[in-house]
Motif scaffolding. Structure first.
Motif, PDB file in Angstrom:
ATOM      1  N   PRO A 143       0.769  -1.248   0.000  1.00  0.00           N
ATOM      2  CA  PRO A 143       0.000   0.000   0.000  1.00  0.00           C
ATOM      3  C   PRO A 143       0.799   1.296   0.000  1.00  0.00           C
ATOM      4  N   GLY A 144       2.089   1.277   0.356  1.00  0.00           N
ATOM      5  CA  GLY A 144       2.813   2.547   0.448  1.00  0.00           C
ATOM      6  C   GLY A 144       2.457   3.271   1.741  1.00  0.00           C
ATOM      7  N   PRO A 145       2.605   4.600   1.850  1.00  0.00           N
ATOM      8  CA  PRO A 145       3.071   5.533   0.816  1.00  0.00           C
ATOM      9  C   PRO A 145       4.561   5.362   0.541  1.00  0.00           C
ATOM     10  N   TRP A 146       4.974   5.836  -0.647  1.00  0.00           N
ATOM     11  CA  TRP A 146       6.350   5.653  -1.094  1.00  0.00           C
ATOM     12  C   TRP A 146       7.074   6.992  -1.037  1.00  0.00           C
ATOM     13  N   GLN A 147       7.619   7.286   0.125  1.00  0.00           N
ATOM     14  CA  GLN A 147       8.244   8.585   0.356  1.00  0.00           C
ATOM     15  C   GLN A 147       9.756   8.457   0.488  1.00  0.00           C
ATOM     16  N   VAL A 148      10.460   9.472  -0.054  1.00  0.00           N
ATOM     17  CA  VAL A 148      11.916   9.574   0.036  1.00  0.00           C
ATOM     18  C   VAL A 148      12.231  10.861   0.780  1.00  0.00           C
ATOM     19  N   PRO A 149      12.944  10.803   1.914  1.00  0.00           N
ATOM     20  CA  PRO A 149      13.238  12.030   2.663  1.00  0.00           C
ATOM     21  C   PRO A 149      14.100  12.989   1.853  1.00  0.00           C
ATOM     22  N   ALA A 150      13.823  14.277   1.984  1.00  0.00           N
ATOM     23  CA  ALA A 150      14.551  15.291   1.222  1.00  0.00           C
ATOM     24  C   ALA A 150      15.961  15.480   1.767  1.00  0.00           C
ATOM     25  N   GLY A 151      16.847  15.898   0.879  1.00  0.00           N
ATOM     26  CA  GLY A 151      18.222  16.180   1.272  1.00  0.00           C
ATOM     27  C   GLY A 151      19.185  15.936   0.132  1.00  0.00           C
ATOM     28  N   ARG A 152      20.454  16.044   0.436  1.00  0.00           N
ATOM     29  CA  ARG A 152      21.513  15.816  -0.552  1.00  0.00           C
ATOM     30  C   ARG A 152      22.533  14.839   0.014  1.00  0.00           C
ATOM     31  N   ILE A 153      22.931  13.885  -0.827  1.00  0.00           N
ATOM     32  CA  ILE A 153      24.004  12.947  -0.501  1.00  0.00           C
ATOM     33  C   ILE A 153      25.050  13.046  -1.602  1.00  0.00           C
ATOM     34  N   VAL A 154      26.290  13.233  -1.215  1.00  0.00           N
ATOM     35  CA  VAL A 154      27.421  13.174  -2.142  1.00  0.00           C
ATOM     36  C   VAL A 154      28.300  12.023  -1.678  1.00  0.00           C
ATOM     37  N   ASP A 155      28.648  11.134  -2.585  1.00  0.00           N
ATOM     38  CA  ASP A 155      29.220   9.864  -2.143  1.00  0.00           C
ATOM     39  C   ASP A 155      30.163   9.282  -3.184  1.00  0.00           C
ATOM     40  N   HIS A 156      31.177   8.589  -2.715  1.00  0.00           N
ATOM     41  CA  HIS A 156      32.099   7.865  -3.599  1.00  0.00           C
ATOM     42  C   HIS A 156      32.850   6.838  -2.767  1.00  0.00           C
TER      43      HIS A 156
END
Length: 513
Positions: A143-156
């Protein structure tokens, strides 16, 4: 190998402190990522995946992969179009992310992953998966909801080589099992799967010029049973499945020892011309190719030629460990003839660290896989001084077939009892004296299968320790912190349950429901 045969925490991920207004938001999925990213900056709000959401991408393969992950649980069509709320772009990423890193930006309006290569986009997609609810891994609509928390990721990644090894020689594991293992290691940004294709107990790859290797040498396994082998079509299927997950297959043919299956298949590979019986035990160190016979080198050349034709990756693993039945002089003679064969086929040689024995010449691009129990090995140090690189697989830290504790039913104990913290609390860049981090190509977690006959056996021993080793291979040294890791690892449990992974519920980890 085997003798019987992230400052602190995630918000020290280099985590850039968020504005004061969002500090009070509490723990979100951005705080629960494994491996720990280089930099995390949460923001207000979230993006919600909806029935009309589309995916736009500069790489069709990564877009198709992401859609394939998300469609079953959401029930959404998620069409791939020129424009979409989820955007995968091969432009705009900072140079610092290198060939495998990414920048992921989430706002209430959408998700953008930027990278310099498709591999970087793919790694960003793995992070996006973990930012979504664990139920997104369901094979049927939820059923969800399908949420992605806001923000920025920089990765390597910290290391270029991040590996897992699967031994299919002691117990044969079919193509579908290998493909599912690839799916699961991809989630933790592993980019190499080393397949141990031959040993005393079984030969697992078809070689046209020496067909009895597979049909006879592959006909059994530890404890008996039918064994099995991969046809060339099977192997190509595994390689292709891995490639779609940006994973390189590293095939291993272990020589000159660990070769009873080959010796039993062809009498002429034995010095006395007599083929031994097939072997179903677990003792090692008793077998050797006949290094003084020219037919041995014809055999190795044929095998390497056919294997190289099947393998697009740069590496071929030639074993070289526990060759107790081969004299030191014969071992050096054999290795000095065989390694250049692989190089002539355009491959770099990987071998267990015994290939750095005295009188063995260095081949271009040679990589030693260190599986020792100590933090000092003069032979490896000398080889590194001569230009060799090292993959770190200390058996008392990374061997996933070791028991967790004395009560573990599967596995062995010769190297150590390895609980999750033991697998996590060491540093690949400083582990071996005389081997600087610049000489460490990467880290690999081997899974030997003397006692592991089923896919569920593999899962129980690999999880949760494989993600621990994966974090050491990917994340910055500054993020290394057990207290943080155990909390983030605990958050993986619902995802593994949804995926059907039968993991070990270590008492060291406060598992989440």
């Amino acid at each position: 190998m085997r003798l019987f045969a992230l400052g602190t925490l995630l918000l020290a991920f280099a985590v850039v402190a968020p504005p004061p207004a969002i500090v009070a938001h509490g723990r979100t999925a951005m705080h629960d990522l494994v491996p720990a990213p280089v930099s995390v900056r949460p923001a207000r709000g979230a993006f919600t995946l909806r029935p009309g959401t589309a995916i736009a991408s500069d790489d069709a393969g990564v877009a198709a992969y992401l859609a394939g992950v998300l469609r079953p649980a959401t029930g959404y069509a998620l069409p791939i179009r020129p424009k979409g709320a989820i955007s995968l772009r091969l432009e705009g990423a900072p140079a610092s992310v290198g060939p495998e890193g990414y920048q992921l930006d989430v706002t209430p309006r959408g998700v953008t992953i930027r990278a310099r290569t498709p591999a970087g986009l793919f790694n960003g997609v793995q992070t996006l998966r973990q930012l979504l609810p664990a139920s997104v891994e369901s094979p049927s609509v939820r059923p969800g909801p399908w949420q992605v928390p806001a923000g920025r990721i920089v990765d390597h990644p910290r290391f270029a080589y991040r590996g897992a090894m699967l031994d299919v020689a002691r117990h044969f594991h079919p193509v579908e099992t290998v493909k599912r293992y690839l799916d699961r290691i991809a989630l933790y940004k592993i980019n190499h799967l080393h397949l141990h294709l031959s040993d005393d107990q079984g030969w697992r790859i078809a070689i046209d010029s020496w067909p009895r290797l597979a049909t006879h040498g592959g006909s059994t396994q530890v404890g008996g049973g039918p064994g099995g082998y991969y046809t060339k079509a099977d192997y190509r299927e595994i390689v292709a499945h891995a490639a779609r997950r940006h994973i390189t297959i590293v095939p291993e043919i272990d020589v000159p020892g660990h070769t009873n299956a080959a010796l039993a298949s062809y009498a002429e590979l034995n010095c006395d011309g007599v083929a031994p019986p097939l072997y179903t035990g677990v003792k090692v160190g008793f077998s050797s190719l006949c290094t003084s016979k020219e037919i041995t080198y014809t055999f190795v050349r044929d095998v390497l030629r056919e294997l190289a034709e099947l393998t697009p990756g740069p590496y071929v693993h030639l074993g070289g460990d526990e060759a107790d039945a081969t004299s030191d002089a014969d071992f050096a003679t054999f290795v000095n003839r065989v390694h250049p064969m692989a190089v002539s086929l355009g491959k770099k040689v990987v071998g267990w660290h015994q290939i750095a024995a005295p009188d063995v010449r260095h081949s271009p691009g040679r990589v030693l896989q260190y599986w020792g129990l100590t933090s000092d090995d003069a032979t490896v140090t000398r080889a590194v001084a001569g230009g060799a690189k090292v993959i770190m697989s200390p058996a008392n830290k990374t061997y996933l077939d070791m028991k967790y504790d004395a009560t573990t039913k599967l596995g062995t104990t010769w190297a150590a009892l390895i609980e999750v913290r033991d697998a996590y609390d060491w540093d690949p860049g400083t582990h071996l004296a005389g081997v600087p981090e610049s000489a460490v190509l990467g880290v690999e977690a081997p899974l030997w299968t003397e006692t592991l006959a089923t896919e569920k056996d593999l899962e129980h021993m690999a999880f949760p320790r494989l993600p621990a080793v994966a974090e050491l291979a990917w994340s910055p040294r500054s993020t290394h912190d057990w207290a943080s890791f155990r909390e983030r690892l605990a958050a993986q449990a619902p995802r593994w349950q949804t995926l059907g992974i039968g993991f070990h519920r270590s008492p060291q980890v406060p598992w989440r429901a």
